[in-house]
Design an enzyme around this catalytic site. Structure first.
Site, PDB file in Angstrom:
ATOM      1  N   GLY A 238       0.827  -1.200   0.000  1.00  0.00           N
ATOM      2  CA  GLY A 238       0.000   0.000   0.000  1.00  0.00           C
ATOM      3  C   GLY A 238       0.859   1.247   0.000  1.00  0.00           C
ATOM      4  N   SER A 239       0.266   2.342   0.422  1.00  0.00           N
ATOM      5  CA  SER A 239       0.971   3.622   0.394  1.00  0.00           C
ATOM      6  C   SER A 239       2.014   3.679   1.512  1.00  0.00           C
ATOM      7  CB  SER A 239      -0.041   4.751   0.582  1.00  0.00           C
ATOM      8  OG  SER A 239      -0.718   4.551   1.809  1.00  0.00           O
ATOM      9  N   GLY A 243       1.999   2.183   5.279  1.00  0.00           N
ATOM     10  CA  GLY A 243       3.162   1.358   5.641  1.00  0.00           C
ATOM     11  C   GLY A 243       3.848   1.856   6.903  1.00  0.00           C
ATOM     12  N   GLU A 260       5.632  -3.380   1.160  1.00  0.00           N
ATOM     13  CA  GLU A 260       5.714  -3.117  -0.290  1.00  0.00           C
ATOM     14  C   GLU A 260       4.947  -1.827  -0.529  1.00  0.00           C
ATOM     15  OE1 GLU A 260       7.430  -4.801  -2.356  1.00  0.00           O
ATOM     16  OE2 GLU A 260       7.715  -6.766  -1.456  1.00  0.00           O
ATOM     17  N   CYS A 294       2.468   0.520  -8.818  1.00  0.00           N
ATOM     18  CA  CYS A 294       3.533   0.973  -7.920  1.00  0.00           C
ATOM     19  C   CYS A 294       4.794   1.211  -8.739  1.00  0.00           C
ATOM     20  CB  CYS A 294       3.767  -0.045  -6.829  1.00  0.00           C
ATOM     21  SG  CYS A 294       3.921  -1.715  -7.455  1.00  0.00           S
TER      22      CYS A 294
HETATM   23  P1  NAD Z   1      -3.544   2.349   0.777  1.00  0.00           P
HETATM   24  O1  NAD Z   1      -2.287   2.566   1.527  1.00  0.00           O
HETATM   25  O2  NAD Z   1      -4.579   3.392   0.826  1.00  0.00           O
HETATM   26  O3  NAD Z   1      -4.234   0.968   1.293  1.00  0.00           O
HETATM   27  C1  NAD Z   1      -3.540  -0.253   1.293  1.00  0.00           C
HETATM   28  C2  NAD Z   1      -4.211  -1.207   2.259  1.00  0.00           C
HETATM   29  O4  NAD Z   1      -4.001  -0.764   3.604  1.00  0.00           O
HETATM   30  C3  NAD Z   1      -5.730  -1.333   2.092  1.00  0.00           C
HETATM   31  O5  NAD Z   1      -6.114  -2.676   2.243  1.00  0.00           O
HETATM   32  C4  NAD Z   1      -6.253  -0.495   3.242  1.00  0.00           C
HETATM   33  O6  NAD Z   1      -7.553  -0.860   3.668  1.00  0.00           O
HETATM   34  C5  NAD Z   1      -5.230  -0.807   4.321  1.00  0.00           C
HETATM   35  N1  NAD Z   1      -5.174   0.161   5.429  1.00  0.00           N
HETATM   36  C6  NAD Z   1      -5.565   1.467   5.430  1.00  0.00           C
HETATM   37  N2  NAD Z   1      -5.319   2.010   6.647  1.00  0.00           N
HETATM   38  C7  NAD Z   1      -4.744   1.040   7.406  1.00  0.00           C
HETATM   39  C8  NAD Z   1      -4.241   0.998   8.740  1.00  0.00           C
HETATM   40  N3  NAD Z   1      -4.281   2.062   9.519  1.00  0.00           N
HETATM   41  N4  NAD Z   1      -3.712  -0.164   9.187  1.00  0.00           N
HETATM   42  C9  NAD Z   1      -3.639  -1.261   8.387  1.00  0.00           C
HETATM   43  N5  NAD Z   1      -4.108  -1.275   7.113  1.00  0.00           N
HETATM   44  C10 NAD Z   1      -4.649  -0.147   6.637  1.00  0.00           C
HETATM   45  O7  NAD Z   1      -3.103   2.023  -0.720  1.00  0.00           O
HETATM   46  P2  NAD Z   1      -3.995   1.882  -2.024  1.00  0.00           P
HETATM   47  O8  NAD Z   1      -4.529   3.207  -2.396  1.00  0.00           O
HETATM   48  O9  NAD Z   1      -4.927   0.738  -1.892  1.00  0.00           O
HETATM   49  O10 NAD Z   1      -2.876   1.435  -3.088  1.00  0.00           O
HETATM   50  C11 NAD Z   1      -1.993   2.308  -3.718  1.00  0.00           C
HETATM   51  C12 NAD Z   1      -0.641   2.357  -3.039  1.00  0.00           C
HETATM   52  O11 NAD Z   1      -0.093   1.041  -2.922  1.00  0.00           O
HETATM   53  C13 NAD Z   1       0.380   3.146  -3.840  1.00  0.00           C
HETATM   54  O12 NAD Z   1       1.142   3.919  -2.962  1.00  0.00           O
HETATM   55  C14 NAD Z   1       1.225   2.068  -4.494  1.00  0.00           C
HETATM   56  O13 NAD Z   1       2.515   2.480  -4.864  1.00  0.00           O
HETATM   57  C15 NAD Z   1       1.250   1.041  -3.422  1.00  0.00           C
HETATM   58  N6  NAD Z   1       1.588  -0.278  -3.959  1.00  0.00           N
HETATM   59  C16 NAD Z   1       2.838  -0.763  -3.745  1.00  0.00           C
HETATM   60  C17 NAD Z   1       3.215  -1.979  -4.283  1.00  0.00           C
HETATM   61  C18 NAD Z   1       4.596  -2.519  -4.076  1.00  0.00           C
HETATM   62  O14 NAD Z   1       4.793  -3.705  -4.312  1.00  0.00           O
HETATM   63  N7  NAD Z   1       5.570  -1.727  -3.665  1.00  0.00           N
HETATM   64  C19 NAD Z   1       2.290  -2.723  -5.040  1.00  0.00           C
HETATM   65  C20 NAD Z   1       1.012  -2.212  -5.227  1.00  0.00           C
HETATM   66  C21 NAD Z   1       0.678  -0.973  -4.682  1.00  0.00           C
END
Ligand code: NAD
Length: 507
Positions: A238-239, A243, A260, A294
């Site tokens: 995620g973001s 993270g 990631e 990503c």
């Molecule tokens: P996001 O960070 O908004 O959400 C990711 C996940 O985290 C979701 O399942 C969300 O419900 C969960 N989440 C939200 N708040 C949380 C908390 N406080 N505690 C635990 N979990 C929580 O990301 P998104 O908008 O779904 O995806 C886009 C982001 O993901 C971009 O920054 C992208 O670069 C990144 N990404 C990285 C990779 C990689 O391999 N490096 C791959 C895919 C996406």
């Protein structure tokens, strides 16, 4: 789409939790709208805290059984899961495309990645090797072995609704771990569909409940998992913002995490590049998945001698992009995930201008027939400086920044000069430049490519990035080690007790 949903077990209202047999859930109902046409696809009841507790308890019990199943037999289950995916590839690929908004080809590609990682994991299930070392003591044998960890919590992002889950699960399962998945609430139906597929495999093999669990739930449940000592490993995609929370919470209880996170990927285009073959890859990296990978290309660092030429070629290529329904193969660019993403895109464009950037291909939101969801935006290009605050930040949308360089050293410094460290690339036919880019003083990213773009990794390599991308590695190579604990064993088969380092202790 109705036929696809039916084939994947999706109903009008779905329960978002499963421990591998039936579905249940006692939380609120969320709705999943397609960014393709703005229509409601279906509803999902999410997990509340008591559902969470139930899932963790069932998973804990399952681990006690699964850890003792021989690894190649666990591999056989993963093989069967891969076979089921082959049979459902078109349906699942179509759902991924419709719920997330990526092209149908990319939806199929995502399911293919799942199949590939299953194949890979089946092989690895017979290769969970530890080393044997020579003991410094007589009549002693020393070796290491790898044991499963327990529950692996998987938090996934919206942009890879199915593949990233399977990158984690295929390896975790063969390693003897059980998995609990908290998918993104923006794509819950893909997760429900995957679980219907898993549940069929579990039933056919009479597996105990809890080897694969699903918890469609809000971020707060994800946070609970991060704080839970019963979950030794949390793999979060995620973001960087999320993270940071996940990493800190898991570390506070000495748990392990695989992070990631966001990228800010650049391509260096050298004056030694073969522009003819490189341009399509560069444009795909920037606009593919509407810039929501990503590994999407966000910055182009172009040699000053070819800057104007590349700029004109890009303007020309962008004129040919067709934006529309991603299920129609004629279109190059689909929608953003939702209207909040559109807002972020527009805010970023304003910030680029406020910081002194100049758009050479302007952005904007598309309206009218075919764009009713309000999520279709124009891929755009701005001339910008690497140290603009907005350029240092990942905007998950098709905005490309271009900038000039003079020397290869300067180009590498620009490439590395952001907080993220996921993917990077150089286009050059010059061997010295290539090796410089790949050397220890070259790219600081987890992925460094030559003459291919920043996106589109293969499952055989370890995937992940450095710095604010989180340092995690998933998928190929020896990434399986992250899902196991290493134990060093020393056995004395002699008749004397010999202490290490020659220490004498006579009594
Ligand atoms: P996001 O960070 O908004 O959400 C990711 C996940 O985290 C979701 O399942 C969300 O419900 C969960 N989440 C939200 N708040 C949380 C908390 N406080 N505690 C635990 N979990 C929580 O990301 P998104 O908008 O779904 O995806 C886009 C982001 O993901 C971009 O920054 C992208 O670069 C990144 N990404 C990285 C990779 C990689 O391999 N490096 C791959 C895919 C996406």
């Amino acid at each position: 789409m109705e036929k696809v949903l039916k084939a994947l077990g999706i109903k009008d209202i779905n329960d978002g939790c499963s421990t591998g047999k039936n579905f249940f859930a006692s939380g609120d109902i969320i709705e999943s709208y397609s960014p393709v046409d703005g229509k409601l696809i279906a509803k999902v009841k999410v997990a509340n805290e008591s559902d969470y507790e139930k899932v963790i308890q069932v998973a804990s019990e399952a681990f006690k059984v699964w850890r003792n199943v021989p690894a190649p037999k666990r591999g056989e289950i993963v093989r069967q899961f891969g076979e089921k995916l082959r049979a459902k590839k078109e349906d699942l690929g179509r759902l991924v495309s419709y719920e997330m908004g990526k092209s149908y080809q990319e939806g199929l590609g995502e399911v293919q990645e799942m199949i590939d990682i299953c194949d890979f994991a089946v092989g690895v299930s017979r290769q969970l090797y530890g080393l044997t070392m020579h003991s410094e003591r007589e009549n002693h044998r020393m070796y290491e072995q790898w044991h499963p960890l327990g529950i692996v919590g998987i938090i996934s992002a919206f942009n890879f609704p199915v593949a990233v889950w399977n990158w984690n699960t295929a390896l975790a399962w063969i390693c003897g771990d059980v998995c609990v998945w908290k998918p993104s609430s923006k794509v819950p139906l893909c997760a429900v569909a995957c679980h219907h597929i898993w549940n069929e495999v579990a039933a056919a093999n009479d597996l105990p409940e809890g080897i694969s669990c699903l918890l469609v739930s809000p971020g707060s449940i994800g946070e609970k998992m991060c704080e839970d000592g019963r979950v030794p490993l949390v793999s979060a995609t995620g973001s960087t913002r999320v993270g940071r929370i996940v990493g800190a919470k898991v570390a506070a209880r000495f748990g392990r995490s695989i992070l990631e996170l966001g990228g800010n990927n650049a391509i260096i285009i050298s004056n030694h590049a073969d522009l003819q073959t490189s341009l399509p890859g560069i444009v795909f990296g920037a606009v593919g998945t509407a810039g929501q990978r990503c590994t999407s290309t966000r910055r182009l660092i172009i040699h000053e001698d070819i800057y104007d030429d590349v700029k004109n070629k890009l303007i020309n290529a962008y004129k040919q992009l067709v934006i529309g329904d991603p299920l129609n193969e004629k279109n190059h660019v689909g929608p953003l995930i939702d209207k909040n993403a559109v807002k972020d895109y527009l805010t970023s464009i304003e910030r680029v201008i406020a910081e002194g950037g100049k758009f050479i291909v302007p952005g904007g939101v598309l309206e009218g027939k075919g764009y009713e969801s309000g999520c279709y935006v124009k891929p755009c290009i701005a001339e910008a400086k690497n140290d603009f605050e907005i350029v240092q930040h990942e905007t998950f949308a098709p905005i490309l920044y271009i900038m000039k360089y003079k020397t290869i050293e300067e180009a590498i410094e620009l490439q590395n000069g952001v907080p993220q460290g996921l993917s990077s690339s150089i286009y050059t036919l010059n061997m010295r430049e290539m090796e410089r880019f790949l050397s220890a003083s070259g790219s600081d990213c987890g992925i460094a490519n030559v003459n291919i773009g920043t996106s589109g990794a293969e499952i055989g390599g370890a995937f992940g990035g450095e710095k604010e991308t989180g340092g995690g590695r998933e998928s190929g190579s020896d990434s399986w080690k992250a899902y196991m604990r290493r134990q060093t064993n020393t056995i004395n088969y002699g008749t004397k007790l010999t202490l290490a380092q020659g220490i004498k202790f006579d009594i």
